[in-house]
Design a protein around this motif. Structure first.
Motif, PDB file in Angstrom:
ATOM      1  N   UNK A   4       0.833  -1.199   0.000  1.00 21.84           N
ATOM      2  CA  UNK A   4       0.000   0.000   0.000  1.00 21.84           C
ATOM      3  C   UNK A   4       0.866   1.247   0.000  1.00 21.84           C
ATOM      4  N   UNK A   5       0.325   2.321  -0.519  1.00 20.54           N
ATOM      5  CA  UNK A   5       0.964   3.629  -0.431  1.00 20.54           C
ATOM      6  C   UNK A   5       0.127   4.463   0.523  1.00 20.54           C
ATOM      7  N   UNK A   6       0.752   5.021   1.539  1.00 20.18           N
ATOM      8  CA  UNK A   6       0.074   5.852   2.531  1.00 20.18           C
ATOM      9  C   UNK A   6       0.891   7.109   2.749  1.00 20.18           C
ATOM     10  N   UNK A   7       0.222   8.198   3.068  1.00 18.70           N
ATOM     11  CA  UNK A   7       0.886   9.449   3.412  1.00 18.70           C
ATOM     12  C   UNK A   7       0.788   9.655   4.908  1.00 18.70           C
ATOM     13  N   UNK A   8       1.570  10.582   5.446  1.00 27.23           N
ATOM     14  CA  UNK A   8       1.510  10.891   6.878  1.00 27.23           C
ATOM     15  C   UNK A   8       0.074  11.233   7.260  1.00 27.23           C
ATOM     16  N   UNK A   9      -0.391  10.646   8.351  1.00 26.56           N
ATOM     17  CA  UNK A   9      -1.746  10.866   8.825  1.00 26.56           C
ATOM     18  C   UNK A   9      -2.748   9.848   8.318  1.00 26.56           C
ATOM     19  N   UNK A  10      -2.387   9.062   7.308  1.00 25.26           N
ATOM     20  CA  UNK A  10      -3.292   8.048   6.786  1.00 25.26           C
ATOM     21  C   UNK A  10      -3.083   6.722   7.522  1.00 25.26           C
ATOM     22  N   UNK A  20      -3.164   0.784  11.905  1.00 26.65           N
ATOM     23  CA  UNK A  20      -1.760   1.181  11.742  1.00 26.65           C
ATOM     24  C   UNK A  20      -1.781   2.528  11.038  1.00 26.65           C
ATOM     25  N   UNK A  21      -1.234   3.546  11.719  1.00 27.41           N
ATOM     26  CA  UNK A  21      -1.270   4.906  11.190  1.00 27.41           C
ATOM     27  C   UNK A  21       0.158   5.376  10.896  1.00 27.41           C
ATOM     28  N   UNK A  22       0.332   6.000   9.744  1.00 32.58           N
ATOM     29  CA  UNK A  22       1.612   6.620   9.389  1.00 32.58           C
ATOM     30  C   UNK A  22       1.661   7.951  10.126  1.00 32.58           C
ATOM     31  N   UNK A  23       2.602   8.078  11.053  1.00 35.13           N
ATOM     32  CA  UNK A  23       2.694   9.290  11.860  1.00 35.13           C
ATOM     33  C   UNK A  23       3.590  10.342  11.229  1.00 35.13           C
ATOM     34  N   UNK A  24       4.719   9.893  10.676  1.00 38.35           N
ATOM     35  CA  UNK A  24       5.701  10.858  10.166  1.00 38.35           C
ATOM     36  C   UNK A  24       6.608  10.173   9.160  1.00 38.35           C
ATOM     37  N   UNK A  25       7.021  10.928   8.162  1.00 38.07           N
ATOM     38  CA  UNK A  25       7.969  10.420   7.169  1.00 38.07           C
ATOM     39  C   UNK A  25       9.111  11.414   7.094  1.00 38.07           C
ATOM     40  N   UNK A  31       7.674   6.675  10.662  1.00 36.00           N
ATOM     41  CA  UNK A  31       7.168   6.381  12.014  1.00 36.00           C
ATOM     42  C   UNK A  31       5.724   5.966  11.881  1.00 36.00           C
ATOM     43  N   UNK A  32       5.408   4.806  12.478  1.00 34.96           N
ATOM     44  CA  UNK A  32       4.032   4.320  12.444  1.00 34.96           C
ATOM     45  C   UNK A  32       3.533   4.147  13.870  1.00 34.96           C
ATOM     46  N   UNK A  33       2.226   4.267  14.038  1.00 37.51           N
ATOM     47  CA  UNK A  33       1.584   4.001  15.318  1.00 37.51           C
ATOM     48  C   UNK A  33       0.621   2.845  15.132  1.00 37.51           C
ATOM     49  N   UNK A  34       0.559   1.971  16.123  1.00 39.81           N
ATOM     50  CA  UNK A  34      -0.340   0.820  16.061  1.00 39.81           C
ATOM     51  C   UNK A  34      -1.319   0.930  17.215  1.00 39.81           C
ATOM     52  N   UNK A  35      -2.597   0.951  16.885  1.00 44.26           N
ATOM     53  CA  UNK A  35      -3.653   0.978  17.889  1.00 44.26           C
ATOM     54  C   UNK A  35      -4.332  -0.388  17.848  1.00 44.26           C
ATOM     55  N   UNK A  36      -4.155  -1.169  18.938  1.00 45.84           N
ATOM     56  CA  UNK A  36      -4.688  -2.525  18.988  1.00 45.84           C
ATOM     57  C   UNK A  36      -5.200  -2.809  20.391  1.00 45.84           C
TER      58      UNK A  36
END
Length: 101
Positions: A4-10, A20-25, A31-36
Motif C-alpha cells: 500500500x501507499x500511505x501518506x503521513x496521517x493516513x 496502523x497509522x503513518x505518523x511521520x515520514x 514512524x508508524x503508530x499501532x492501535x490494537x
C-alpha cells in the motif's frame, strides 16, 4: 503480500480492531503508530524473535524430568490436623462459642 501507499496521517485497518497509522515520514524513515486491543501483542520484528527464542529456551530448561514428576506423585498427602480441645471444634468462622452459665 499486500503493498500500500500511505501518506503521513493516513491509516491501514487490520481486521476491525487494529489500526496502523503513518505518523511521520523523514527521508527513508517512517514512524508508524499501532492501535490494537491490549490482548494483541505488538512488537518490532527483531523483538518478537528475541522474545520467542527466550520463551523457547526457558520452556525447555524449565521442563522437569520424568523422575522428578514420579517423585512428586509418590509424596504422601498430610492428614488434616484435629483440634485437641473438642469444644474448639464447635467454634469457627460464623459459630459463636457456648455462653457461660
Amino acid at each position: 503480500m499486500l503493498v500500500l501507499t500511505r501518506r503521513a496521517g493516513e491509516s491501514v485497518m487490520i481486521g476491525s480492531d487494529v489500526t496502523v497509522r503513518v505518523l511521520e515520514i523523514r527521508g527513508d524513515v517512517v514512524r508508524v503508530g499501532v492501535d490494537a486491543p491490549r490482548d494483541v501483542q505488538v512488537h518490532r520484528e527483531e523483538v518478537f524473535h528475541a522474545v520467542r527464542a527466550a520463551n523457547l529456551e526457558a520452556a525447555s530448561a524449565a521442563a522437569p524430568s520424568p523422575s522428578v514428576l514420579a517423585g512428586l506423585r509418590r509424596r504422601p498427602v498430610p492428614a488434616p490436623s484435629q483440634p485437641s480441645d473438642p469444644a474448639a471444634a464447635e467454634t469457627g468462622p460464623g459459630v459463636s462459642p457456648p455462653a457461660a452459665r
